[in-house]
Enzyme design. Structure first.
Site, PDB file in Angstrom:
ATOM      1  N   SER A  84       0.674  -1.148  -0.099  1.00 22.57           N
ATOM      2  CA  SER A  84      -0.092   0.105   0.125  1.00 22.57           C
ATOM      3  C   SER A  84       0.851   1.178   0.061  1.00 22.57           C
ATOM      4  O   SER A  84       0.469   2.360  -0.167  1.00 22.57           O
ATOM      5  CB  SER A  84      -0.675   0.223   1.216  1.00 22.57           C
TER       6      SER A  84
ATOM      7  N   ALA B 260      -2.029   0.575  10.232  1.00 24.39           N
ATOM      8  CA  ALA B 260      -1.354  -0.647  10.079  1.00 24.39           C
ATOM      9  C   ALA B 260      -1.498  -1.265   9.090  1.00 24.39           C
ATOM     10  O   ALA B 260      -2.318  -1.304   8.234  1.00 24.39           O
ATOM     11  CB  ALA B 260      -1.758  -1.537  11.478  1.00 24.39           C
ATOM     12  N   PRO B 261      -0.353  -2.404   8.673  1.00 25.09           N
ATOM     13  CA  PRO B 261       0.893  -2.196   9.366  1.00 25.09           C
ATOM     14  C   PRO B 261       1.982  -1.132   9.231  1.00 25.09           C
ATOM     15  O   PRO B 261       2.903  -1.189   9.939  1.00 25.09           O
ATOM     16  CB  PRO B 261       1.466  -3.649   8.896  1.00 25.09           C
ATOM     17  N   GLY B 262       1.689  -0.336   8.207  1.00 36.86           N
ATOM     18  CA  GLY B 262       2.315   1.100   8.400  1.00 36.86           C
ATOM     19  C   GLY B 262       3.100   1.467   7.135  1.00 36.86           C
ATOM     20  O   GLY B 262       4.299   2.268   6.903  1.00 36.86           O
ATOM     21  N   GLY B 263       2.543   0.792   5.922  1.00 37.70           N
ATOM     22  CA  GLY B 263       3.150   1.458   4.565  1.00 37.70           C
ATOM     23  C   GLY B 263       2.927   2.717   4.280  1.00 37.70           C
ATOM     24  O   GLY B 263       3.887   3.330   3.681  1.00 37.70           O
TER      25      GLY B 263
ATOM     26  N   ASP C  44      -4.362   3.072  14.887  1.00 38.46           N
ATOM     27  CA  ASP C  44      -5.065   1.688  14.621  1.00 38.46           C
ATOM     28  C   ASP C  44      -4.976   0.680  15.486  1.00 38.46           C
ATOM     29  O   ASP C  44      -4.062   0.781  16.278  1.00 38.46           O
ATOM     30  CB  ASP C  44      -4.248   1.219  13.351  1.00 38.46           C
TER      31      ASP C  44
ATOM     32  N   LYS D 148     -13.100   4.105  -0.851  1.00 37.51           N
ATOM     33  CA  LYS D 148     -13.071   2.548  -1.375  1.00 37.51           C
ATOM     34  C   LYS D 148     -14.608   2.899  -2.069  1.00 37.51           C
ATOM     35  O   LYS D 148     -15.519   3.607  -1.397  1.00 37.51           O
ATOM     36  CB  LYS D 148     -13.027   1.644  -0.104  1.00 37.51           C
TER      37      LYS D 148
END
Ligand SMILES: C[S@@+](CC[C@H](N)C(=O)[O-])C[C@H]1O[C@@H](n2cnc3c(N)ncnc32)[C@H](O)[C@@H]1O
Length: 379
Positions: free
Chosen positions: A210, A243-246, A262, A327
């Site tokens: 991401s 999360a996870p942190g991209g 998060d 989205k």
């Protein structure tokens, strides 16, 4: 429609062009989004007073808007701003499809089209295909064909020796090796990247793919000469749904201090950077203590709910700039985007804030679009 996604810019790309029959506006989009692209261009063309009809094929990766007037596609491009088209990756004003190119002489019919439609001399040439697996198989063919075509066009004076931003760029969009649309674009009002696709290398230490969505958004929405000022070291940022942190990785990579909100776990290496504070809270109720420079958000939720959250942040001026994803639902996605953007604008107006929204379906976006927002007080 209100705001930045409304048609605002009027371009004048007369630029030594004497136009005849460029009545096909060719728009490239993500495969699967042809009906959204079609809905958007029909609405915006009608608003701009250039009438016509749209031709689409599901999952083809492009849409053609055929105008009633001979030179309608070029007129429409002069009246619309490419940046305000959400689903278009690239566009050009094309002549009708050139089909049945003979294998032994594909250049001949292209030269004939130049003469027949009085196409202008161009500054650059790009050979492209749709972004489908089928069309991508043509990349070898395009690589082989570009040099002979370029040389012939140069010899005939139809292409300059060096790319020249002041005159149109020529696009040859191959459906297969014997069917091609040829058209022109104004380089100031189109994507600079072939096929409208910015290819980025995945940074090895980033915790999720991401990350490329936010990197592409920075490239798309923040001009390169403004990065040092607008994406400056030491800036404060909030990442909602981090999360996870991209996305947090991109902000940390720009030496910012990030509050990552998060309930899920953040990548350990990223936390060791010392630049990230992890808040295990609900992003829908989280409030920053002080105004931050950036808020980014990649939460998967209904567009109306995300719009409400983004509207609250912007209307309360909790951040200077924001980048977030909306989205999209399975159907009526063009309508869902418009409603979400209008909601954000309304919420801001209620608090005397004019928000400038830019929205684009970027290459790394899937069932989503990316929005950039920046607000200014009205009084
Ligand atoms: C698509 S992921 C984000 C990926 C992230 N941008 C990256 O690059 O690694 C969406 C995240 O939103 C989080 N999320 C969903 N609803 C949330 C909420 N109400 N509050 C906080 N986080 C939420 C999920 O836990 C998930 O980690």
């Amino acid at each position: 429609m209100q705001g930045a996604h409304r048609i605002t810019a009027v371009f004048d790309s007369e630029l030594c062009e004497a136009a005849m029959s460029r009545n096909h506006l060719l728009l490239y989009c993500r495969p699967g989004f042809e009906s959204d692209m079609a809905g958007e261009i029909q609405d915006k063309a009608a608003e701009a007073g250039v009438y016509g009809y749209v031709k689409t094929k599901a999952n083809s990766g492009y849409v053609v808007y055929i105008t009633q007037e001979d030179d309608g596609a070029r007129q429409l491009m002069n009246r619309l701003s490419f940046d305000n088209l959400i689903f278009a990756r690239q566009w050009c004003a094309a002549v009708p499809l050139i089909n049945d190119l003979p294998q032994g002489d594909r250049i001949g019919p292209i030269l004939e089209a130049f003469a027949e439609h009085d196409l202008p001399r161009c500054g650059d040439l790009i050979l492209e295909t749709a972004d489908t697996n089928e069309a991508k198989e043509l990349s070898g063919f395009c690589k082989k064909f570009i040099n002979p075509l370029r040389q012939t066009l140069r010899k005939k004076g139809l292409l300059t020796d060096k790319p020249n931003a002041k005159i149109p760029r020529l696009h040859c969009f191959f459906l297969d090796s014997s069917n091609v649309y040829i058209g022109t674009t104004d380089t100031r009002n189109s994507s600079p990247w072939p096929g409208g696709i910015l290819r980025l290398k995945f940074p090895k230490t980033a915790p999720s793919r991401s990350t490329l969505k936010l990197e592409e958004a920075f490239h798309y929405f923040v001009p390169a000469d403004e990065w040092d000022e607008r994406l400056a070291p030491g800036m404060k940022a909030v990442d909602l749904g981090a999360a996870p942190g991209g996305w947090t990785w991109q902000l940390v990579n720009r030496s910012m201090m990030v509050t990552a909100v998060d309930n899920g776990p953040m990548n350990k290496d990223l936390m060791e950077s010392g630049q990230v504070t992890h808040r295990t809270e609900d992003a829908f109720t989280f409030k920053p203590e002080k105004r931050v420079d950036w808020m980014v958000c990649d939460i998967v939720d209904k567009p109306a709910r995300s719009a409400e959250l983004m509207g609250r942040w912007l209307a309360h001026r909790w951040c200077r700039e924001a980048i977030f994803n909306l989205k999209l639902p399975m159907k009526q996605r063009w309508m869902a985007v418009q409603e979400a953007l209008e909601k954000i604008e309304e919420m801001c107006l209620e608090r005397d804030l004019k928000v400038t929204l830019k929205c684009k379906q970027l290459f790394h976006d899937r069932e989503e679009v990316t929005v950039h927002a920046i607000g200014e007080r009205i009084r």
